[in-house]
Write a protein that holds these residues in place. Structure first.
Motif, short mmCIF file in Angstrom:
data_model
loop_
_atom_site.label_atom_id
_atom_site.label_comp_id
_atom_site.label_asym_id
_atom_site.label_seq_id
_atom_site.Cartn_x
_atom_site.Cartn_y
_atom_site.Cartn_z
N LEU A 52 0.82 -1.21 0.00
CA LEU A 52 0.00 0.00 0.00
C LEU A 52 0.86 1.26 0.00
O LEU A 52 0.52 2.24 -0.65
N GLN A 102 -5.25 -4.54 9.43
CA GLN A 102 -4.96 -3.33 8.70
C GLN A 102 -6.25 -2.67 8.24
O GLN A 102 -7.17 -3.34 7.80
N THR A 103 -6.30 -1.35 8.39
CA THR A 103 -7.40 -0.59 7.83
C THR A 103 -6.80 0.49 6.94
O THR A 103 -5.76 1.04 7.26
N ILE A 104 -7.45 0.75 5.85
CA ILE A 104 -6.97 1.76 4.91
C ILE A 104 -7.81 3.01 5.09
O ILE A 104 -9.02 2.94 5.25
N ASP A 105 -7.16 4.15 5.06
CA ASP A 105 -7.85 5.43 5.13
C ASP A 105 -8.91 5.44 4.02
O ASP A 105 -8.57 5.27 2.84
N CYS A 127 -0.74 4.80 -0.89
CA CYS A 127 -1.75 4.80 0.16
C CYS A 127 -1.05 4.81 1.50
O CYS A 127 0.04 4.31 1.65
N GLN A 169 -8.12 7.69 1.03
CA GLN A 169 -7.09 7.15 0.13
C GLN A 169 -7.66 6.02 -0.71
O GLN A 169 -7.33 5.89 -1.88
N ALA A 170 -8.49 5.18 -0.10
CA ALA A 170 -9.11 4.08 -0.84
C ALA A 170 -9.98 4.64 -1.97
O ALA A 170 -9.97 4.12 -3.08
N PRO A 196 -1.62 3.25 4.96
CA PRO A 196 -2.45 2.39 5.79
C PRO A 196 -2.32 2.74 7.26
O PRO A 196 -1.28 3.20 7.70
#
Length: 149
Positions: A21, A40-43, A26, A46-47, A28
């Protein structure tokens, strides 16, 4: 599987995903999920930017730009197949000013209102980009040129 190995494997996967990522542009957020495990979580912003690149920008680049400015093809010394290459610019200098599409040469050269005989007009032959395609690229530049490679 032994608990130690499960935790180690989960951490290794989380690190590998975070590295991929990061390469994609991105950022993360990694949060502890419990004793020795990480998830893990993605903003979400950003996603959404990455999704916009993949669904609106990349198809336009593939159809109109990467034939001359991708991979081993670098007309004008400009390659846009990766974010790093895009940010290097070409013989005319920087093509993108992050967050400022109005100051980005990339946005200027794809303007459908440029005259046919303008040497900077892109693509140089064939159909111009549609207003929707130009708007997607403007937004992409305004949002920081998030790419998946």
């Amino acid at each position: 599987m032994h608990a130690f190995h499960q935790n180690w494997l989960a951490a290794a996967y989380a690190c590998a995903a975070a590295a991929l990522l990061a390469l994609a542009g991105c950022s993360p957020a990694v949060q502890a999920a419990g004793a020795g495990q990480a998830s893990q979580t993605i903003d979400p912003q950003q996603a959404a930017r990455l999704h916009q690149y993949q669904t609106e920008v990349l198809p336009t680049l593939q159809a109109n730009c990467l034939r001359c400015h991708g991979g081993m093809n670098r007309r004008g010394g400009f390659n846009m197949s990766t974010r790093a290459a895009l940010m290097q610019g070409g013989k005319d200098g920087a093509m993108v000013v992050l967050g400022r599409p109005e100051d980005s040469l990339l946005v200027r050269v794809i303007n459908p209102k440029l005259p046919e005989d303008d040497p900077m007009r892109m693509p140089p032959k064939g159909d111009r980009l549609t207003d929707a395609q130009v708007a997607a690229i403007r937004k992409w530049v305004a949002d920081g040129v998030v790419m998946d490679r």
